[in-house]
Design a protein around this motif. Structure first.
Motif, short mmCIF file in Angstrom:
data_model
loop_
_atom_site.label_atom_id
_atom_site.label_comp_id
_atom_site.label_asym_id
_atom_site.label_seq_id
_atom_site.Cartn_x
_atom_site.Cartn_y
_atom_site.Cartn_z
N ILE A 228 0.84 -1.20 0.00
CA ILE A 228 0.00 0.00 0.00
C ILE A 228 0.88 1.25 0.00
O ILE A 228 0.58 2.24 -0.66
CB ILE A 228 -0.95 0.01 1.22
CG1 ILE A 228 -1.95 -1.13 1.12
CG2 ILE A 228 -1.69 1.34 1.31
CD1 ILE A 228 -2.93 -1.21 2.26
N ALA B 287 -0.43 -4.62 15.16
CA ALA B 287 -1.77 -4.50 15.73
C ALA B 287 -1.91 -3.19 16.50
O ALA B 287 -2.94 -2.52 16.43
CB ALA B 287 -2.06 -5.69 16.64
N ALA B 288 -0.85 -2.80 17.20
CA ALA B 288 -0.91 -1.59 18.02
C ALA B 288 -1.07 -0.34 17.16
O ALA B 288 -1.85 0.54 17.47
CB ALA B 288 0.32 -1.49 18.90
N ILE B 289 -0.32 -0.28 16.06
CA ILE B 289 -0.37 0.95 15.25
C ILE B 289 -1.16 0.73 13.97
O ILE B 289 -0.98 1.46 12.99
CB ILE B 289 1.05 1.48 14.93
CG1 ILE B 289 1.83 0.47 14.09
CG2 ILE B 289 1.80 1.84 16.18
CD1 ILE B 289 3.10 1.05 13.50
N TYR B 290 -2.07 -0.23 13.99
CA TYR B 290 -2.78 -0.63 12.78
C TYR B 290 -3.42 0.55 12.04
O TYR B 290 -3.18 0.78 10.86
CB TYR B 290 -3.86 -1.66 13.16
CG TYR B 290 -4.69 -2.16 12.02
CD1 TYR B 290 -4.19 -3.09 11.12
CD2 TYR B 290 -6.00 -1.71 11.84
CE1 TYR B 290 -4.96 -3.56 10.08
CE2 TYR B 290 -6.78 -2.18 10.80
CZ TYR B 290 -6.25 -3.11 9.93
OH TYR B 290 -7.02 -3.56 8.90
N ARG B 291 -4.21 1.35 12.73
CA ARG B 291 -4.94 2.42 12.03
C ARG B 291 -4.04 3.58 11.60
O ARG B 291 -4.14 4.03 10.46
CB ARG B 291 -6.12 2.88 12.88
CG ARG B 291 -7.25 1.85 12.81
CD ARG B 291 -8.40 2.16 13.73
NE ARG B 291 -8.09 1.83 15.12
CZ ARG B 291 -9.00 1.83 16.08
NH1 ARG B 291 -10.24 2.17 15.82
NH2 ARG B 291 -8.66 1.51 17.31
N PRO B 292 -3.16 4.09 12.48
CA PRO B 292 -2.23 5.14 11.99
C PRO B 292 -1.38 4.65 10.82
O PRO B 292 -1.13 5.41 9.88
CB PRO B 292 -1.38 5.44 13.22
CG PRO B 292 -2.20 5.03 14.38
CD PRO B 292 -3.02 3.88 13.92
N LEU C 211 -2.19 2.35 8.64
CA LEU C 211 -3.04 2.24 7.46
C LEU C 211 -3.30 3.61 6.84
O LEU C 211 -3.12 3.81 5.64
CB LEU C 211 -4.37 1.57 7.85
CG LEU C 211 -5.40 1.39 6.74
CD1 LEU C 211 -4.84 0.49 5.64
CD2 LEU C 211 -6.69 0.79 7.29
N LEU C 212 -3.67 4.56 7.69
CA LEU C 212 -4.01 5.88 7.16
C LEU C 212 -2.79 6.57 6.55
O LEU C 212 -2.86 7.15 5.45
CB LEU C 212 -4.63 6.76 8.25
CG LEU C 212 -5.26 8.06 7.76
CD1 LEU C 212 -6.36 7.78 6.75
CD2 LEU C 212 -5.80 8.88 8.91
N LEU D 113 -2.01 5.11 3.23
CA LEU D 113 -2.94 5.52 2.18
C LEU D 113 -2.62 6.91 1.67
O LEU D 113 -2.56 7.17 0.48
CB LEU D 113 -4.38 5.51 2.71
CG LEU D 113 -5.00 4.15 2.91
CD1 LEU D 113 -6.26 4.28 3.73
CD2 LEU D 113 -5.31 3.50 1.57
N ASP D 114 -2.44 7.85 2.62
CA ASP D 114 -2.14 9.23 2.24
C ASP D 114 -1.53 9.95 3.43
O ASP D 114 -2.16 10.05 4.48
CB ASP D 114 -3.41 9.94 1.79
CG ASP D 114 -3.10 11.33 1.29
OD1 ASP D 114 -2.71 11.47 0.13
OD2 ASP D 114 -3.23 12.29 2.08
N GLN E 112 -4.56 14.36 11.20
CA GLN E 112 -5.09 13.77 12.43
C GLN E 112 -4.04 13.75 13.53
O GLN E 112 -4.23 13.07 14.55
CB GLN E 112 -5.58 12.36 12.15
CG GLN E 112 -6.78 12.35 11.24
CD GLN E 112 -7.68 11.16 11.47
OE1 GLN E 112 -7.55 10.44 12.46
NE2 GLN E 112 -8.60 10.94 10.56
N ILE F 292 -1.05 12.45 13.38
CA ILE F 292 -0.21 11.25 13.37
C ILE F 292 1.21 11.65 12.97
O ILE F 292 1.39 12.42 12.03
CB ILE F 292 -0.77 10.22 12.37
CG1 ILE F 292 -2.14 9.73 12.85
CG2 ILE F 292 0.19 9.05 12.20
CD1 ILE F 292 -2.90 8.94 11.81
N ARG G 158 -11.12 -5.36 2.05
CA ARG G 158 -10.86 -4.67 3.31
C ARG G 158 -9.46 -5.02 3.79
O ARG G 158 -9.00 -6.14 3.59
CB ARG G 158 -11.89 -5.11 4.36
CG ARG G 158 -13.31 -4.95 3.88
CD ARG G 158 -14.27 -5.59 4.83
NE ARG G 158 -14.15 -5.01 6.16
CZ ARG G 158 -14.93 -5.34 7.17
NH1 ARG G 158 -15.84 -6.26 7.02
NH2 ARG G 158 -14.78 -4.77 8.34
N PRO G 159 -8.80 -4.09 4.45
CA PRO G 159 -7.40 -4.34 4.85
C PRO G 159 -7.25 -5.53 5.77
O PRO G 159 -6.32 -6.33 5.59
CB PRO G 159 -7.00 -3.03 5.54
CG PRO G 159 -8.25 -2.27 5.77
CD PRO G 159 -9.25 -2.74 4.78
#
Ligand SMILES: Nc1ncnc2c1ncn2[C@@H]1O[C@H](COP(=O)(O)OP(=O)(O)OP(=O)(O)O)[C@@H](O)[C@H]1O
Ligand SMILES: [Mg+2]
Lengths: 298, 276
Positions: free
Chosen positions: A42, A159-164, A166-167, A170-171, A178, A180, A226-227
């Motif tokens: 990604i 798992a701990a930093i999964y969303r930051p 991912l975002l 992406l961009d 946010q 980050i 989905r990721p």
């Protein structure tokens, strides 16, 4: 039926110590590669992954020379290369590719020198093949705990930093907005990438470890919507290919009596086949697993 | 707490990149609930100004206050829709996942399903009229559809101030009109102050009640009819500029021999028509 099973699972497969070790370490490497590989793709850093793997071969070659466990050689060199890339780090994709390529070249040059010493001081060519293409059935069982700890650490950190992660993959602007720390996330990603590469370098060799890192993840990206699904699917494909490769390599002792075929060959071939199958028309992005009634008429 | 009338105060802002002054002494104020266009040609500093307001762009001088609070970092009550994001069709991410990341992107740990959050995402999708394609991969959506999803991504934190960077670029006439009316609707329904950048002011003429006009690194601001005038723009560009209104459209024209027209205007022909 029983006959078929007996042919596929040759006698001794389930009780062989080297097979057990190979399956545990290969499985760990596949899972870690899948978790991090999806993000690597990604982020568009597949080339960095390949470079880290190639450079880590210098560490592998050095550990043969020093007589230490190759894992520490691979690990040390991969982390060193990741730091070098980050230190020279540039945000623009083009320049990043250049820096990566230059680090890669320097690392492989070192490998050439160290492997030359390996061959001349020990008068064996085994080291070169083993470092570059892996020798799974020769991995000592004593390394298992260390491998499992590394694998667990990577999985927990992702798992701990999964969303930051991912975002920002992406961009980076959306992530920055946010709050980050995009730079820190990028560094952590490179670090985990070098751990993943270390594990797969031990499994299928430094040169081929990109296959385990990128192949299953790329196939999963073709299928998943989905990721989370992509990561699980990549892990499944990776572990399946690794174990399947080990099985076929074990069987191959009977095809050409006396010496089996390299495990790496089978693993890489299975991954390649899965990737091709995943690209068949009509499969793209189908694995969404809708959880709500959001599936619309479109 | 006193409700301050000014939602955004930009005070004597200057921004420079190595060897290049991009913004010089830019000052303007946005009242609560304003719908403001940030108009300027390519390279005039629109993105730089928006990034400064977000707090992700170092300033060389000046101050920015949002809802009475000095800007420290980008985290807070400001929503942002960045200029041109290209999502690869292979990204394993549904449109609705991206909307949800607007709320939870900074959170640690694995995402656990939450009914309340799902409802909120649905509400945002409805607000931007995106329910029909919410389940598709983000990279497979059209430019206008992606724009809607990015607006929902920014709205889900309930910002008081929403910044959009060229949301109308690359849209056809119909999609442009749809996004403009969507922005108007969202701004009034959610009581949000909106600052939207564009290189062409015409699609926004009917919607915006304020304008910030960037040229030569400087800014003029006010009501559209106050700012888009021959004297004001001529002073800004430092060269005679004609403003012509025809058929409800505004044309900004620099007249003169090609070799006399300052480079600053010539570079801006995307926005300013140069008549030789
Ligand atoms: N990171 C940077 N380093 C150096 N110069 C920059 C940087 N970012 C922007 N600039 C320069 O600052 C000027 C303003 O850029 P900016 O992106 O703000 O313009 P813009 O109005 O958003 O243009 P566009 O309409 O093309 O998006 C440009 O001349 C650009 O070259
Ligand atoms: Mg811009």
């Amino acid at each position: 039926m029983n006959y078929l099973i007996a042919v596929i699972f040759q006698p001794g497969f389930f009780v062989s110590g080297p097979v057990h070790t190979a399956m545990i370490i290969g499985g760990g490497a596949a899972i870690v590669s899948a978790w991090i590989g999806v993000f690597t793709i990604i982020r568009g850093q597949s080339f960095a992954g390949h470079a880290l793997a190639d450079v880590s071969s210098a560490g592998g070659a050095a550990s043969f020379l020093l007589g230490i466990n190759p894992m520490f050689g691979f690990l040390g060199m991969a982390v060193l290369a990741a730091s070098a890339m980050e230190f020279l780090g540039v945000s623009r994709a083009r320049e990043r590719d250049l820096v990566t390529g230059i680090v890669l070249g320097a690392g492989l040059g070192l490998t050439a020198l160290l492997l030359y010493f390996d061959v001349t001081t020990r008068s064996t060519t085994g080291a070169a093949t083993s470092v570059m293409f892996g020798s799974m059935f020769a991995i000592p069982a004593s390394i298992i705990p260390a491998v499992l700890i590394i694998a667990l650490a990577v999985v927990l950190l992702v798992a701990a930093i999964y969303r930051p992660l991912l975002l920002s993959s992406l961009d980076s602007t959306l992530a920055e907005v946010q709050g980050i720390n995009v730079r820190l996330i990028g560094l952590l990603h490179l670090l985990m990438l070098s751990l993943a590469v270390t594990l797969s370098a031990m499994t299928i060799g430094a040169i081929l470890s990109t296959a385990l890192l990128i192949g299953p993840a790329a196939a999963a990206l073709r299928l998943a919507k989905r990721p989370g699904v992509a990561i699980c699917l990549a892990a499944l494909i990776g572990v399946g290919a690794t174990w399947g490769g080990i099985l076929l390599a074990y069987d191959s002792y009977n095809w050409t009596p006396g010496h089996g075929w390299p495990v790496s060959f089978f693993i890489v071939t299975i991954i390649f086949a899965v990737y091709l199958l995943a690209g068949l028309p009509g499969r793209r992005g189908r694995l969404g697993i809708p959880t709500t009634n959001r599936l619309m008429s479109t | 707490m006193r409700n301050i009338d000014e939602m955004l105060i930009v005070d004597q802002l200057s921004v420079a990149f190595p060897g290049r002054q991009v913004l010089t002494d830019v000052s303007f104020t946005l009242q609560r609930g304003a719908f403001c266009g940030l108009i300027g040609a390519n390279g005039s500093g629109k993105t730089t100004l928006l990034r400064s307001i977000l707090g992700i762009q170092p300033l060389s001088a000046g101050q920015i206050r949002i809802d009475g609070v000095s800007r420290g970092n980008g985290f807070g009550s400001v929503g942002y829709v960045p200029q041109k994001i290209q999502f690869d069709p292979d990204m394993p991410l549904r449109a609705l996942d991206l909307v949800e990341l607007g709320l939870t992107g900074h959170k640690l740990g694995l995402p656990l399903p939450s009914k309340a959050r799902t409802r909120l995402v649905d509400e945002m999708l409805a607000a931007v009229d995106a329910q029909n394609f919410a389940d598709q991969r983000i990279g497979n959506l059209s430019g206008g559809q992606q724009q809607r999803i990015l607006i929902a991504h920014a709205l889900i934190r309930r910002p008081k101030l929403l910044l959009l960077d060229e949301p109308l670029a690359n849209l056809d006439i119909r999609a442009t009109a749809e996004i403009v009316s969507l922005l108007r609707k969202v701004a009034s329904e959610h009581d949000i102050t909106v600052l939207v950048s564009a290189h062409d002011m015409n699609p926004l003429l009917g919607a915006m009640d304020r304008i910030v006009y960037l040229a030569n690194g400087r800014a003029a601001s006010g009501r559209t009819d106050e700012v888009v005038r021959t004297e004001v723009l001529s002073a800004l560009y430092g060269y005679h500029i004609d403003v012509i209104r025809v058929h409800g459209r505004v044309l900004v024209i620099a007249a003169g021999a090609a070799n006399e027209i300052p480079a600053a205007i010539e570079q801006h022909t995307a926005h300013v028509t140069v008549i030789p």
